[in-house]
Design an enzyme around this catalytic site. Structure first.
Site: not given
Length: 536
Positions: A293, A318, A322
């Protein structure tokens, strides 16, 4: 009135309004209404007719969890407790007693009281064993159970029953909870006169300011080049990764951008906004399969802009954005709304299959190094000469950079895997128990370093024979088959593993990282050699 009854009433009212509108419009393309009706009917049937009484709230939660699970691996439903815990972790502070702890052989061990925190003020010391929390035994607790018992509202008190091995005394300590800062910079030190090292464990609300302070501290010590370690960093706040990248990039350079289904506000471009404070500093960034991320965003930005050599392994992959949507009861849905792309247009997110089986495969793949190594070997690349024993280094072919998902390192460093014996010792907590036993042993010199600085311990501590005998004894106690040949083959790594854990228990995580950096971290050693070659 239960949540499900409330939901039924609300949906019934909506149903009536939608039905009227539906009949007036007679638009057959409006299929959402039918699906909502089906969901409502299923909830009503289960609640009213199921053979056993059901928990209405739990039924609703399970339904939302099922919907989330049918999507991508990172869309999740969080109950209220998980929301509170997650928010406190990433907002950079929480309320508690301020200790770093380990659990060794069911024993709750204080690794270090956080500086300036309530535990330090109450006189708790590194190495203390917490036997009870508010008169309830602390033996055998899980890490989450410890956190739940020790955290609480600022100003409330918790009583700890503590065994102090240095004095062989059991004492009671009252600690008043307070707001505790959560740090993301685990270690800051100089590797030599010119090269500094910073370990970032995650990206929380305070990461960028912590990072700037660490860089200034190292620059005052003569730092000219920096190794930034984000191995095992699971990510966190995007804006903090952007700010860290901004410190190394000229104004206007793209850091990352997002793409969504609907466009608009969900599609963003993030660029360096000012002159970075460390644009003149040479960088090597260390990554592994646990880097995800925000850590991948940092790696991709520095790599694509030619500001850092990325060293290690293919990262997690990733690259989904979100957004957290809150429900009235404090629970939340963390829903994927967009995807991340590096400045050159590489997708960060690797492939996945939807559903529960897809999620299992998704996380299994990243834990299996063979998958990543096969990906490299199938794509070609150059072998890089390395004088480090047990290490192979490759330069991946450029075609793989856009095909893999994740961030592909410039130098893929593959270490010889530990054998089964070493892995078994580590997984069964033998190293931690040996370290604990040596600290408790009056005949060991470990205690003599406890009140001083870690430098002396790191430089001088050496009790190989005591470690050998302790490993053998604990293996017998745990019923682990002891293979002398395997032990001798892994002995050097075992000794360093134990020494690093003693350092952690005496001085904290930075001391543990320093031991590993000095004595066994081969990826870091390659990075240092790379910097030396580039500087020559």
């Amino acid at each position: 009135m239960s949540r499900i009854v409330q939901a039924i009433l609300i949906v019934a009212i909506l149903f009536f309004g939608i039905l009227i509108g539906y009949r007036l419009r007679k638009d057959p393309s409006d299929a959402v209404f039918g699906q909502q009706k089906k969901l409502l009917e299923a909830l009503g049937m289960i609640s009213a007719l199921y053979v056993d009484k059901v928990d209405d709230d739990g039924l609703v939660d399970a339904g939302i969890e099922g919907m989330a699970e049918s999507l991508d691996p990172h869309t999740v439903y969080l109950n209220a407790d998980r929301v509170d815990f997650s928010n406190s972790e990433f907002q950079g502070n929480f309320e508690g007693i301020g200790i770093e702890f380990d659990i060794v052989h069911d024993t709750l061990l204080v690794v270090t009281p956080l500086a300036g925190g309530p535990s330090e003020s109450a006189g708790i010391l590194a190495g203390d064993r917490i036997l009870a929390i508010d008169s309830l035994s602390a033996v055998g607790l899980s890490p989450m159970e410890v956190i739940e018992r020790l955290r609480g509202k600022k100003g409330t008190s918790v009583n700890l029953r503590i065994y102090r091995p240095y004095t062989s005394r059991i004492i009671g300590v009252d600690v008043v909870r307070d707001r505790i800062p959560t740090f993301s910079v685990d270690a800051v030190f100089m590797l030599d006169d010119a090269v500094g090292y910073i370990r970032l464990s995650r990206f929380v609300a305070t990461t960028a300011s912590e990072f700037r302070s660490a860089m200034k501290e190292l620059r005052e010590q003569g730092m000219q080049s920096i190794i930034v370690d984000v191995r095992g960093n699971p990510g966190g706040y995007l804006d903090q990764a952007v700010e860290v990248a901004d410190e190394f990039l000229p104004d206007g350079k793209l850091v990352v951008y997002t793409k969504s289904r609907n466009g608009g506000q969900d599609e963003m471009r993030y660029a360096a906004t000012r002159e970075g404070g460390f644009e003149d500093v040479r960088i090597v960034l260390l990554v592994d399969r646990g880097s995800a991320s925000a850590a991948e965003i940092l790696a991709g930005a520095l790599q694509d802009n030619g500001r850092a050599a990325v060293v290690g392994e293919l990262t997690f992959g990733k690259g989904l954005v979100q957004r957290q949507f809150e429900f009235d009861d404090g629970s939340a849905m963390r829903l994927t709304i967009a995807r991340y792309f590096t400045p050159s247009g590489r997708r960060i997110q690797r492939d996945y299959s939807k559903g529960s089986h897809g999620r299992e495969e998704y996380y299994r793949e990243v834990s299996d190094s063979r998958e990543a190594e096969k990906l490299f070997k199938d794509s070609g690349g150059l072998v890089v000469k390395s004088d480090i024993e047990g290490v192979s280094v490759f330069r991946p072919s450029r075609k793989l950079y856009t095909a893999s998902g994740g961030i592909l390192p410039d130098y893929w460093v593959v270490e010889r895997s530990a054998d089964d014996f070493y892995t078994r010792l580590r997984s069964q907590g033998v190293f931690d128990e040996v370290a604990l036993g040596i600290i408790d042993d009056p005949a060991s010199t470990a205690r003599t370093y406890a009140e001083g600085e870690p430098d002396a311990f790191i430089e001088r501590f050496s009790e190989d024979a005591r470690i050998d005998s302790s490993v053998r004894r604990i293996c017998r106690a745990k019923g682990i088959d002891f293979d002398e040949a395997e032990f001798l083959a892994e002995r050097e790594g075992i000794v360093v593993a134990v020494k690093s854990r003693i350092a952690r228990q005496l001085f904290g995580i930075e001391a543990q990282i320093r031991v590993l950096a000095e004595e066994s971290d081969k990826v870091l050693r390659f990075a240092r050699d790379l910097m030396s070659r580039d500087a020559a």
